[in-house]
Design a protein around this motif. Structure first.
Motif, PDB file in Angstrom:
ATOM      1  N   GLN A   1       3.198   3.770   3.312  1.00  0.00           N
ATOM      2  CA  GLN A   1       2.798   4.906   2.481  1.00  0.00           C
ATOM      3  C   GLN A   1       1.276   5.020   2.489  1.00  0.00           C
ATOM      4  O   GLN A   1       0.581   4.024   2.591  1.00  0.00           O
ATOM      5  N   PRO A   2       0.753   6.238   2.347  1.00  0.00           N
ATOM      6  CA  PRO A   2      -0.709   6.388   2.266  1.00  0.00           C
ATOM      7  C   PRO A   2      -1.242   5.703   1.012  1.00  0.00           C
ATOM      8  O   PRO A   2      -0.507   5.625   0.029  1.00  0.00           O
ATOM      9  N   PRO A   3      -2.474   5.225   1.006  1.00  0.00           N
ATOM     10  CA  PRO A   3      -3.382   5.206   2.152  1.00  0.00           C
ATOM     11  C   PRO A   3      -2.938   4.128   3.143  1.00  0.00           C
ATOM     12  O   PRO A   3      -2.569   3.025   2.752  1.00  0.00           O
ATOM     13  N   TYR A   4      -2.947   4.470   4.421  1.00  0.00           N
ATOM     14  CA  TYR A   4      -2.460   3.563   5.461  1.00  0.00           C
ATOM     15  C   TYR A   4      -3.490   2.494   5.791  1.00  0.00           C
ATOM     16  O   TYR A   4      -4.685   2.758   5.824  1.00  0.00           O
ATOM     17  N   GLU A   5      -2.984   1.312   6.046  1.00  0.00           N
ATOM     18  CA  GLU A   5      -3.826   0.209   6.510  1.00  0.00           C
ATOM     19  C   GLU A   5      -4.176   0.444   7.974  1.00  0.00           C
ATOM     20  O   GLU A   5      -3.405   1.076   8.704  1.00  0.00           O
ATOM     21  N   PRO A   6      -5.309  -0.086   8.449  1.00  0.00           N
ATOM     22  CA  PRO A   6      -5.617   0.012   9.884  1.00  0.00           C
ATOM     23  C   PRO A   6      -4.532  -0.710  10.700  1.00  0.00           C
ATOM     24  O   PRO A   6      -3.910  -1.667  10.221  1.00  0.00           O
TER      25      PRO A   6
END
Length: 172
Positions: A41-46
């Motif tokens: 789910q956003p915010p997405y991890e790198p």
């Protein structure tokens, strides 16, 4: 080199600049067939972090209008132990929906075998969920055999799912 219809599949090592596109691919291919973690789910991890470095990722490129990432495979030593350096483990394999059924996963697997051999490995392992019949069939067709099963290791979507360990030799 396998082809996606008339377009060849090329495999290359990942680079840091692949972070966003591989992250998008990873999220787009999330499935209950292989994921033991919740849908991102956003915010997405790198995509890349300290444990997941570009040098452990092979990227398959294919497609009309010029090559674009069609899939990836993460290949790592299973442990940091010196007594285990002869083994490489697949810890992730994903193929974009548009590229499925075109030999991308098989091409990635074969490139992983070559990369592991070049790195001095003579054995490869992986873990796959018991209900992931398509992946298990692919791995078996490429020489992997079931070496162990942890029955009901995961409780996913209201049911227990086996964790299947597979392995194969990399020596002729």
């Amino acid at each position: 080199m396998p082809e996606t219809h008339t377009h060849p599949v090329h495999v290359r090592p990942a680079v840091l600049a692949d972070d966003a596109v591989l992250g998008d691919l990873d999220r787009a291919t999330w499935s209950t067939l292989h994921a033991v973690t919740p849908r991102p789910q956003p915010p997405y991890e790198p995509f890349f972090d300290e444990r997941h470095r570009p040098e452990s990722i092979l990227v398959a490129e294919a497609g009309e209008g010029g090559p674009r990432p069609a899939g990836y495979l993460r290949l790592v030593p299973p442990t940091p132990l010196a007594c285990n350096t002869h083994v490489r483990q697949i810890q992730g394999l994903a193929v974009a929906e548009w590229a499925r059924g075109r030999g991308v996963a098989r091409t990635l697997l074969r490139a992983a075998f070559a990369a592991a051999r070049a790195d001095g490995a003579n054995r490869m392992t992986l873990r796959v969920l018991g209900h992931n019949a398509p992946a298990r069939a692919l791995y078996e067709s490429e020489g992997f055999v079931v070496e162990g099963v942890l029955p009901g290791e995961f409780f996913l979507h209201g049911r227990y799912v086996d964790d299947v360990m597979m392995g194969r030799s990399l020596t002729p």
